[in-house]
Scaffold this motif. Structure first.
Motif, PDB file in Angstrom:
ATOM      1  N   SER A   1      37.762  16.813  37.168  1.00  0.00           N
ATOM      2  CA  SER A   1      36.124  16.925  37.895  1.00  0.00           C
ATOM      3  C   SER A   1      36.244  18.531  38.952  1.00  0.00           C
ATOM      4  N   ARG A   2      35.446  18.232  39.272  1.00  0.00           N
ATOM      5  CA  ARG A   2      35.326  20.182  40.348  1.00  0.00           C
ATOM      6  C   ARG A   2      36.680  19.774  40.702  1.00  0.00           C
ATOM      7  N   ASP A   3      36.056  18.783  41.880  1.00  0.00           N
ATOM      8  CA  ASP A   3      36.276  19.278  42.821  1.00  0.00           C
ATOM      9  C   ASP A   3      38.553  18.451  42.852  1.00  0.00           C
ATOM     10  N   ASP A   4      38.164  17.813  41.860  1.00  0.00           N
ATOM     11  CA  ASP A   4      40.570  18.008  41.876  1.00  0.00           C
ATOM     12  C   ASP A   4      40.799  19.704  41.241  1.00  0.00           C
ATOM     13  N   MET A   5      39.912  19.952  40.806  1.00  0.00           N
ATOM     14  CA  MET A   5      40.698  21.372  40.274  1.00  0.00           C
ATOM     15  C   MET A   5      40.278  22.506  41.628  1.00  0.00           C
ATOM     16  N   LEU A   6      39.393  22.095  42.941  1.00  0.00           N
ATOM     17  CA  LEU A   6      39.394  23.362  43.284  1.00  0.00           C
ATOM     18  C   LEU A   6      40.905  22.421  44.720  1.00  0.00           C
ATOM     19  N   HIS A   7      40.932  20.688  44.156  1.00  0.00           N
ATOM     20  CA  HIS A   7      42.324  21.236  44.799  1.00  0.00           C
ATOM     21  C   HIS A   7      43.568  21.463  44.882  1.00  0.00           C
ATOM     22  N   LEU A   8      43.460  21.559  43.192  1.00  0.00           N
ATOM     23  CA  LEU A   8      44.337  22.012  42.968  1.00  0.00           C
ATOM     24  C   LEU A   8      44.860  23.649  42.727  1.00  0.00           C
ATOM     25  N   GLU A   9      43.737  24.351  43.110  1.00  0.00           N
ATOM     26  CA  GLU A   9      43.611  25.514  43.227  1.00  0.00           C
ATOM     27  C   GLU A   9      44.634  25.400  45.024  1.00  0.00           C
ATOM     28  N   ALA A  10      43.983  24.856  45.812  1.00  0.00           N
ATOM     29  CA  ALA A  10      45.000  24.534  46.743  1.00  0.00           C
ATOM     30  C   ALA A  10      45.858  24.694  47.359  1.00  0.00           C
ATOM     31  N   SER A  11      46.385  23.794  46.246  1.00  0.00           N
ATOM     32  CA  SER A  11      48.269  23.559  46.104  1.00  0.00           C
ATOM     33  C   SER A  11      48.766  24.569  46.050  1.00  0.00           C
ATOM     34  N   SER A  12      48.921  25.510  44.843  1.00  0.00           N
ATOM     35  CA  SER A  12      49.438  26.418  43.977  1.00  0.00           C
ATOM     36  C   SER A  12      49.116  27.671  43.675  1.00  0.00           C
ATOM     37  N   SER A  13      49.838  28.236  44.726  1.00  0.00           N
ATOM     38  CA  SER A  13      48.889  29.994  43.710  1.00  0.00           C
ATOM     39  C   SER A  13      49.163  29.835  42.146  1.00  0.00           C
ATOM     40  N   ASN A  14      49.661  29.493  42.099  1.00  0.00           N
ATOM     41  CA  ASN A  14      50.283  29.250  40.010  1.00  0.00           C
ATOM     42  C   ASN A  14      48.909  28.867  39.207  1.00  0.00           C
ATOM     43  N   TRP A  15      47.690  27.850  40.134  1.00  0.00           N
ATOM     44  CA  TRP A  15      46.849  27.386  39.423  1.00  0.00           C
ATOM     45  C   TRP A  15      45.781  29.081  39.705  1.00  0.00           C
ATOM     46  N   LEU A  16      45.788  28.909  40.778  1.00  0.00           N
ATOM     47  CA  LEU A  16      45.316  30.673  40.970  1.00  0.00           C
ATOM     48  C   LEU A  16      45.293  31.556  39.684  1.00  0.00           C
ATOM     49  N   LYS A  17      46.665  31.731  39.349  1.00  0.00           N
ATOM     50  CA  LYS A  17      47.335  32.724  38.494  1.00  0.00           C
ATOM     51  C   LYS A  17      46.888  32.657  36.951  1.00  0.00           C
ATOM     52  N   LEU A  18      46.351  30.971  36.732  1.00  0.00           N
ATOM     53  CA  LEU A  18      46.358  30.592  35.376  1.00  0.00           C
ATOM     54  C   LEU A  18      44.820  30.327  35.625  1.00  0.00           C
ATOM     55  N   PHE A  19      43.751  30.160  35.882  1.00  0.00           N
ATOM     56  CA  PHE A  19      42.479  30.083  36.592  1.00  0.00           C
ATOM     57  C   PHE A  19      42.015  31.874  36.234  1.00  0.00           C
ATOM     58  N   LYS A  20      42.849  32.202  36.789  1.00  0.00           N
ATOM     59  CA  LYS A  20      41.991  33.619  36.917  1.00  0.00           C
ATOM     60  C   LYS A  20      42.520  34.624  35.259  1.00  0.00           C
ATOM     61  N   LEU A  21      44.040  34.423  35.141  1.00  0.00           N
ATOM     62  CA  LEU A  21      44.307  34.278  33.447  1.00  0.00           C
ATOM     63  C   LEU A  21      42.851  33.707  32.423  1.00  0.00           C
ATOM     64  N   MET A  22      42.591  32.487  32.218  1.00  0.00           N
ATOM     65  CA  MET A  22      42.193  31.810  31.318  1.00  0.00           C
ATOM     66  C   MET A  22      40.126  32.532  31.707  1.00  0.00           C
ATOM     67  N   ALA A  23      39.983  32.857  32.577  1.00  0.00           N
ATOM     68  CA  ALA A  23      39.131  33.118  33.311  1.00  0.00           C
ATOM     69  C   ALA A  23      38.821  35.016  32.167  1.00  0.00           C
ATOM     70  N   GLU A  24      39.617  35.709  32.479  1.00  0.00           N
ATOM     71  CA  GLU A  24      39.224  36.817  32.042  1.00  0.00           C
ATOM     72  C   GLU A  24      40.028  37.073  30.531  1.00  0.00           C
ATOM     73  N   ARG A  25      40.650  36.675  30.214  1.00  0.00           N
ATOM     74  CA  ARG A  25      40.351  36.111  28.579  1.00  0.00           C
ATOM     75  C   ARG A  25      38.770  35.361  27.841  1.00  0.00           C
ATOM     76  N   GLU A  26      38.648  34.619  28.418  1.00  0.00           N
ATOM     77  CA  GLU A  26      36.741  34.384  27.842  1.00  0.00           C
ATOM     78  C   GLU A  26      36.174  35.661  28.357  1.00  0.00           C
ATOM     79  N   TYR A  27      36.513  35.871  29.453  1.00  0.00           N
ATOM     80  CA  TYR A  27      35.637  37.409  29.464  1.00  0.00           C
ATOM     81  C   TYR A  27      35.553  38.545  28.194  1.00  0.00           C
ATOM     82  N   VAL A  28      36.932  38.758  27.965  1.00  0.00           N
ATOM     83  CA  VAL A  28      37.161  39.666  26.800  1.00  0.00           C
ATOM     84  C   VAL A  28      36.178  39.174  25.525  1.00  0.00           C
ATOM     85  N   LYS A  29      36.415  37.832  25.443  1.00  0.00           N
ATOM     86  CA  LYS A  29      36.473  37.332  24.487  1.00  0.00           C
ATOM     87  C   LYS A  29      34.775  37.298  24.702  1.00  0.00           C
ATOM     88  N   MET A  30      33.889  36.966  25.521  1.00  0.00           N
ATOM     89  CA  MET A  30      32.598  36.865  25.312  1.00  0.00           C
ATOM     90  C   MET A  30      31.911  38.495  25.490  1.00  0.00           C
TER      91      MET A  30
END
Length: 188
Positions: A104-133
């Motif tokens: 769920s989105r709520d669980d994803m937001l909780h993960l983001e708040a729990s560790s900067s590693n999740w923020l780094k991962l989500f940023k990297l994944m978003a960047e990859r999707e942007y480049v692909k688009m």
């Protein structure tokens, strides 16, 4: 499969991956079922373990326009709707039977708040999707139909074997008749 995918980024600890896995819900969809339909608000992200989806929208002429295919070993969501919590214009439809794990989105937001590693991962994944688009947009705007088809043949031959021609021609931005001519000219 999912654990190996997350480990490939080399950002998360084993405990962080285990915490993520504990938040997942196993889901199945039948061929032609929808992950999300236009007008809905996206509340989850899923990791596809089996099967594949097509994403499409309706043009101003009420024609279906296929703009994306998402195969197994990938995450899927209606990203803009997921971020903004506004209704989506896209439809994400199963082209095969699907097995996936959703969070769920709520669980994803909780993960983001729990560790900067999740923020780094989500940023990297978003960047990859942007480049692909961006590559897809440039391909549609700068290349002719034969070049787009040849690129697809070279980089994604699985598309050509698994996807019905009507969806494939829509994805390439051409008519089904034009796609047939291109395929025939390339095989001769």
């Amino acid at each position: 499969m999912l654990r190996a995918y997350l480990q490939s980024f080399q950002l998360l600890t084993d405990d962080e991956i285990t915490s993520f896995e504990n938040l997942l819900t196993y889901k199945q969809l039948k061929k032609d079922d929808y992950f999300i339909e236009a007008g809905q608000v996206c509340k989850e992200v899923a990791f596809i373990t089996s099967g594949f989806f097509r994403s499409y929208y309706y043009s101003s002429k009420e024609e279906e326009v296929t703009y994306c295919f998402t195969f197994s070993n990938s995450f899927i969501t209606a990203y803009s709707s997921f971020l903004t919590q506004e209704s989506t214009s896209e439809n994400i439809q199963a082209l095969t039977d699907i097995e996936m794990y959703a969070i769920s989105r709520d669980d994803m937001l909780h993960l983001e708040a729990s560790s900067s590693n999740w923020l780094k991962l989500f940023k990297l994944m978003a960047e990859r999707e942007y480049v692909k688009m961006e590559k897809r947009i440039f391909m549609l705007q700068l290349e002719n139909a034969e070049t787009r088809y040849t690129d697809l043949l070279k980089n994604h031959p699985e598309y050509l074997q698994l996807i019905p021609l009507g969806y494939l021609s829509s994805y390439l931005g051409i008519t089904q008749r034009h796609l047939s001519r291109i395929r025939k000219s390339i095989t001769n």
